[in-house]
Design a protein around this motif. Sequence first.
Motif, PDB file in Angstrom:
ATOM      1  N   ALA A  37       0.944  -1.174   0.128  1.00 36.07           N
ATOM      2  CA  ALA A  37      -0.142   0.037  -0.165  1.00 36.07           C
ATOM      3  C   ALA A  37       1.019   1.431   0.104  1.00 36.07           C
ATOM      4  O   ALA A  37       0.366   2.407   0.091  1.00 36.07           O
ATOM      5  N   ILE A  38       2.180   1.146  -0.030  1.00 34.43           N
ATOM      6  CA  ILE A  38       3.037   2.588   0.001  1.00 34.43           C
ATOM      7  C   ILE A  38       3.711   2.726  -1.184  1.00 34.43           C
ATOM      8  O   ILE A  38       4.119   1.673  -2.086  1.00 34.43           O
ATOM      9  N   SER A  39       3.773   3.748  -1.589  1.00 37.13           N
ATOM     10  CA  SER A  39       4.546   4.374  -2.904  1.00 37.13           C
ATOM     11  C   SER A  39       5.965   5.162  -2.462  1.00 37.13           C
ATOM     12  O   SER A  39       5.979   5.940  -1.523  1.00 37.13           O
ATOM     13  N   ILE A  40       6.933   4.745  -3.161  1.00 33.16           N
ATOM     14  CA  ILE A  40       8.267   5.177  -2.681  1.00 33.16           C
ATOM     15  C   ILE A  40       8.727   5.954  -4.057  1.00 33.16           C
ATOM     16  O   ILE A  40       8.713   5.405  -5.136  1.00 33.16           O
ATOM     17  N   VAL A  41       9.281   7.302  -3.822  1.00 29.67           N
ATOM     18  CA  VAL A  41      10.145   7.979  -4.783  1.00 29.67           C
ATOM     19  C   VAL A  41      11.396   8.291  -4.459  1.00 29.67           C
ATOM     20  O   VAL A  41      11.292   8.769  -3.251  1.00 29.67           O
ATOM     21  N   VAL A  42      12.339   8.077  -5.029  1.00 32.36           N
ATOM     22  CA  VAL A  42      13.890   8.207  -4.816  1.00 32.36           C
ATOM     23  C   VAL A  42      14.158   9.410  -5.428  1.00 32.36           C
ATOM     24  O   VAL A  42      13.893   9.479  -6.673  1.00 32.36           O
ATOM     25  N   ARG A  43      14.505  10.573  -4.610  1.00 31.45           N
ATOM     26  CA  ARG A  43      14.872  12.058  -5.359  1.00 31.45           C
ATOM     27  C   ARG A  43      16.092  11.897  -5.676  1.00 31.45           C
ATOM     28  O   ARG A  43      16.707  12.876  -6.565  1.00 31.45           O
ATOM     29  N   HIS A  44      17.090  11.393  -4.855  1.00 28.01           N
ATOM     30  CA  HIS A  44      18.350  11.617  -4.946  1.00 28.01           C
ATOM     31  C   HIS A  44      19.119  10.290  -4.567  1.00 28.01           C
ATOM     32  O   HIS A  44      18.459   9.623  -3.483  1.00 28.01           O
ATOM     33  N   CYS A  45      20.086   9.692  -5.130  1.00 25.32           N
ATOM     34  CA  CYS A  45      20.928   8.676  -4.721  1.00 25.32           C
ATOM     35  C   CYS A  45      22.199   8.748  -5.124  1.00 25.32           C
ATOM     36  O   CYS A  45      22.784   9.015  -6.269  1.00 25.32           O
ATOM     37  N   ASP A  46      23.217   8.617  -3.970  1.00 22.70           N
ATOM     38  CA  ASP A  46      24.634   8.850  -4.004  1.00 22.70           C
ATOM     39  C   ASP A  46      25.647   7.516  -3.694  1.00 22.70           C
ATOM     40  O   ASP A  46      24.791   6.931  -2.713  1.00 22.70           O
ATOM     41  N   ARG A  47      26.513   7.437  -4.339  1.00 21.95           N
ATOM     42  CA  ARG A  47      27.450   6.293  -3.808  1.00 21.95           C
ATOM     43  C   ARG A  47      28.962   6.763  -3.736  1.00 21.95           C
ATOM     44  O   ARG A  47      29.150   7.931  -4.632  1.00 21.95           O
ATOM     45  N   THR A  48      29.691   6.410  -2.721  1.00 17.64           N
ATOM     46  CA  THR A  48      31.015   6.890  -2.591  1.00 17.64           C
ATOM     47  C   THR A  48      31.840   6.516  -3.799  1.00 17.64           C
ATOM     48  O   THR A  48      31.508   5.329  -4.207  1.00 17.64           O
ATOM     49  N   PRO A  49      32.786   7.127  -3.894  1.00 15.98           N
ATOM     50  CA  PRO A  49      33.939   6.728  -5.246  1.00 15.98           C
ATOM     51  C   PRO A  49      34.506   5.387  -4.628  1.00 15.98           C
ATOM     52  O   PRO A  49      34.815   5.051  -3.491  1.00 15.98           O
ATOM     53  N   PRO A  50      35.040   4.597  -5.687  1.00 18.29           N
ATOM     54  CA  PRO A  50      35.606   3.485  -5.404  1.00 18.29           C
ATOM     55  C   PRO A  50      36.914   3.640  -4.439  1.00 18.29           C
ATOM     56  O   PRO A  50      37.080   2.510  -3.634  1.00 18.29           O
ATOM     57  N   GLU A  51      37.476   4.420  -4.244  1.00 19.53           N
ATOM     58  CA  GLU A  51      38.537   4.686  -3.504  1.00 19.53           C
ATOM     59  C   GLU A  51      38.003   4.931  -2.006  1.00 19.53           C
ATOM     60  O   GLU A  51      38.886   4.894  -1.035  1.00 19.53           O
ATOM     61  N   GLU A  52      36.787   5.200  -1.837  1.00 20.88           N
ATOM     62  CA  GLU A  52      36.326   5.455  -0.463  1.00 20.88           C
ATOM     63  C   GLU A  52      35.898   4.143   0.163  1.00 20.88           C
ATOM     64  O   GLU A  52      35.716   3.209  -0.525  1.00 20.88           O
ATOM     65  N   VAL A  53      35.565   4.542   1.531  1.00 24.37           N
ATOM     66  CA  VAL A  53      34.726   3.279   2.071  1.00 24.37           C
ATOM     67  C   VAL A  53      33.467   3.275   1.568  1.00 24.37           C
ATOM     68  O   VAL A  53      32.722   4.163   1.373  1.00 24.37           O
TER      69      VAL A  53
END
Length: 126
Positions: free
Chosen positions: A56-72
Motif C-alpha cells: 500500500a506504499i509508494s516510494i519515490v527516490v529523489r537523490h541517490c549517491d554512492r561513494t567513489p571506489p577509493e572510499e569506504v
Amino acid sequence: MIKYLLKLAMILSTGLITIPAYALEQPIAVLQGLDKVTARVSTFETRLNEEVKFGAISIVVRHCDRTPPEEVPESSAYLEISESKRGEETRELFKGWMFASSPAVSAMEHPVYDIWVLECKAEASP
C-alpha cells in the motif's frame, strides 16, 4: 525531524558513519522492503523520480549517491514514502535520507512495512 537530525549528528560525531568529501550521483536505487504481515522480503530497483509501489506504499527516490571506489563503500538516498488506503487521502510516511550501511539511523516507522536502501548504482540489472 529535529530528533532525526540530532541522532544523525551524534552518530557522525562518533565516527560510525563518515561522509565522503564527494559522492557520485547514481540514477538507480536498489531498495529492499519487508511486509511484516506476510514476512515477504522484496528487492527492487527504481530510477530517480519514478514511483515504485510496495503493498500500500509508494516510494519515490529523489537523490541517490554512492561513494567513489577509493572510499569506504556507502550509498545514501533521499526517499519520499507515502501510503494510500482505499477511501482515505494519501498520507506521507517518510521524507529524508537513508544510509545503506546504517538503516536504523533514519528508518521509516510503520506497523506493516519496512523499507531500506541497499545501494545506488549506474545501471539496472538485466
